[in-house]
Enzyme design. Structure first.
Site, PDB file in Angstrom:
ATOM      1  N   ALA A   1     -15.323  28.455 -13.444  1.00  0.00           N
ATOM      2  CA  ALA A   1     -16.678  27.906 -13.590  1.00  0.00           C
ATOM      3  C   ALA A   1     -17.773  28.889 -13.207  1.00  0.00           C
ATOM      4  O   ALA A   1     -18.950  28.598 -13.403  1.00  0.00           O
ATOM      5  CB  ALA A   1     -16.814  26.633 -12.755  1.00  0.00           C
TER       6      ALA A   1
ATOM      7  N   GLY B   1     -17.942  31.758 -14.644  1.00  0.00           N
ATOM      8  CA  GLY B   1     -18.161  32.535 -15.862  1.00  0.00           C
ATOM      9  C   GLY B   1     -19.143  31.845 -16.792  1.00  0.00           C
ATOM     10  O   GLY B   1     -19.458  30.659 -16.638  1.00  0.00           O
TER      11      GLY B   1
ATOM     12  N   VAL C   1     -18.911  30.937 -20.010  1.00  0.00           N
ATOM     13  CA  VAL C   1     -18.373  29.832 -20.808  1.00  0.00           C
ATOM     14  C   VAL C   1     -18.127  28.614 -19.931  1.00  0.00           C
ATOM     15  O   VAL C   1     -18.461  27.480 -20.303  1.00  0.00           O
ATOM     16  CB  VAL C   1     -17.074  30.252 -21.525  1.00  0.00           C
ATOM     17  CG1 VAL C   1     -16.419  29.045 -22.193  1.00  0.00           C
ATOM     18  CG2 VAL C   1     -17.363  31.320 -22.569  1.00  0.00           C
TER      19      VAL C   1
ATOM     20  N   ARG D   1     -13.290  39.478 -22.305  1.00  0.00           N
ATOM     21  CA  ARG D   1     -13.179  40.486 -23.359  1.00  0.00           C
ATOM     22  C   ARG D   1     -14.402  41.401 -23.331  1.00  0.00           C
ATOM     23  O   ARG D   1     -15.537  40.939 -23.209  1.00  0.00           O
ATOM     24  CB  ARG D   1     -13.079  39.764 -24.705  1.00  0.00           C
ATOM     25  CG  ARG D   1     -12.786  40.636 -25.907  1.00  0.00           C
ATOM     26  CD  ARG D   1     -12.646  39.727 -27.119  1.00  0.00           C
ATOM     27  NE  ARG D   1     -12.614  40.450 -28.372  1.00  0.00           N
ATOM     28  CZ  ARG D   1     -12.743  39.867 -29.558  1.00  0.00           C
ATOM     29  NH1 ARG D   1     -12.918  38.558 -29.627  1.00  0.00           N
ATOM     30  NH2 ARG D   1     -12.699  40.580 -30.667  1.00  0.00           N
TER      31      ARG D   1
ATOM     32  N   ASN E   1      -8.465  33.707 -23.289  1.00  0.00           N
ATOM     33  CA  ASN E   1      -7.903  34.531 -24.368  1.00  0.00           C
ATOM     34  C   ASN E   1      -6.777  35.441 -23.883  1.00  0.00           C
ATOM     35  O   ASN E   1      -6.761  35.840 -22.724  1.00  0.00           O
ATOM     36  CB  ASN E   1      -9.015  35.390 -24.988  1.00  0.00           C
ATOM     37  CG  ASN E   1      -9.744  34.666 -26.099  1.00  0.00           C
ATOM     38  OD1 ASN E   1      -9.120  33.994 -26.915  1.00  0.00           O
ATOM     39  ND2 ASN E   1     -11.055  34.802 -26.135  1.00  0.00           N
TER      40      ASN E   1
ATOM     41  N   ARG F   1     -17.347  28.065 -37.204  1.00  0.00           N
ATOM     42  CA  ARG F   1     -18.052  29.253 -37.701  1.00  0.00           C
ATOM     43  C   ARG F   1     -18.024  29.304 -39.231  1.00  0.00           C
ATOM     44  O   ARG F   1     -19.035  29.620 -39.869  1.00  0.00           O
ATOM     45  CB  ARG F   1     -17.416  30.515 -37.106  1.00  0.00           C
ATOM     46  CG  ARG F   1     -17.759  30.732 -35.641  1.00  0.00           C
ATOM     47  CD  ARG F   1     -16.906  31.809 -34.990  1.00  0.00           C
ATOM     48  NE  ARG F   1     -17.405  32.122 -33.646  1.00  0.00           N
ATOM     49  CZ  ARG F   1     -16.712  32.781 -32.727  1.00  0.00           C
ATOM     50  NH1 ARG F   1     -15.476  33.198 -33.002  1.00  0.00           N
ATOM     51  NH2 ARG F   1     -17.233  33.019 -31.539  1.00  0.00           N
TER      52      ARG F   1
ATOM     53  N   HIS G   1      -5.916  32.123 -33.446  1.00  0.00           N
ATOM     54  CA  HIS G   1      -7.317  32.443 -33.150  1.00  0.00           C
ATOM     55  C   HIS G   1      -7.396  33.963 -33.050  1.00  0.00           C
ATOM     56  O   HIS G   1      -7.405  34.554 -31.977  1.00  0.00           O
ATOM     57  CB  HIS G   1      -7.740  31.782 -31.836  1.00  0.00           C
ATOM     58  CG  HIS G   1      -9.149  32.111 -31.421  1.00  0.00           C
ATOM     59  ND1 HIS G   1     -10.229  31.973 -32.257  1.00  0.00           N
ATOM     60  CD2 HIS G   1      -9.641  32.580 -30.240  1.00  0.00           C
ATOM     61  CE1 HIS G   1     -11.334  32.334 -31.615  1.00  0.00           C
ATOM     62  NE2 HIS G   1     -11.002  32.714 -30.394  1.00  0.00           N
TER      63      HIS G   1
END
Length: 252
Positions: free
Chosen positions: A9, A11, A13, A85, A123, A154, A178
């Site tokens: 939390a 981060g 996102v 990333r 990821n 997207r 993904h």
């Protein structure tokens, strides 16, 4: 009513996901979990979010912790924790470090919240979801990955822009990884209920260009602004709402 826990939390996102999830009417409690040493940041996030809840009229009990044992009795646990990333990196470059982190985390969650649903965002999400399933000891129906849901959104946006229609009129799906091997289901894509390949302008659709854009979208956003935040955050909230509301939707 449900308790939702967000791991990672601190981060971008994780904290934005907390904000979007707070709009879901089925959520009564939210726990933000970060790594030790980040207590002040987590406390600040809670105060900031609480202010937004008050402005919106949202009544959610919000707390924070750096101890995974506090995830006890969670209904949904969202894992956004992991090495982020960087520009120029492929998602799979993160596999080794993030798989180790998720394995250790999943083992603890399996003991503290054995009835929870675990949603993986870390990821490479296809890898970390498999790792979480193995080490949590959960049944497969209790472990989900964000998968290609964001990729589908997207592509949906690109199609809507091309045909100049409202995005809600477009229904499309991307399946598979993904990542680079994702597969668009053009035959299952519709606009206003009409199959896209039945539309007169379909022959001019830059389909390969669109898929290439979707494949490289995350990389482009990271290069331009450092991280993907809003798209993943909204996609997470969609999955959480679908699960808690037992909406029986098919999301890819």
């Amino acid at each position: 009513m449900a308790k939702v826990t967000i791991l990672g939390a601190t981060g971008n996102v994780g904290i934005f996901a907390a904000h979007t999830i707070s709009e879901i009417p089925y959520v009564s409690d939210m726990l933000l979990v970060g790594r030790p040493g980040r207590e002040n940041f987590l406390a600040g996030c809670c105060r900031d979010l609480s202010d937004s809840f008050a402005a919106r009229g949202t009544d959610i009990r919000l707390s924070y912790s750096t101890d995974l044992a506090d995830t006890k009795d969670s209904d949904i646990i969202i894992c956004t924790a992991g090495v982020p990333r960087q520009p120029g990196q492929d998602r799979n470059d993160l596999a080794f470090e993030n798989a180790k982190l998720v394995a250790a985390t999943a083992e603890t969650i399996g003991r503290s919240s054995p009835d929870a649903i675990l949603l993986l965002v870390t990821n490479p999400v296809d890898v970390t979801t498999a790792v979480a399933l193995k080490y949590s000891g959960f049944q497969p129906r209790h472990v989900f990955g964000l998968g290609t849901h964001l990729d589908s959104m997207r592509l949906k946006s690109l199609i809507a822009r091309y045909f100049r229609v409202h995005v809600s009129e477009v229904h499309t799906r991307i399946i598979g990884e993904h990542g680079d091997s994702m597969v668009p289901l053009w035959s299952a894509t519709t606009i206003g209920g009409i199959r896209i390949n039945n539309l007169p302008t379909f022959s001019g659709l830059p389909a390969q260009e669109m898929i290439d854009t979707v494949r490289t979208s995350g990389e482009a956003i990271i290069r331009d602004k450092g991280a993907t935040v809003y798209g993943p955050g909204e996609a997470i909230a969609t999955l959480v709402k679908t699960i808690l509301g037992n909406e029986n939707r098919i999301l890819t």
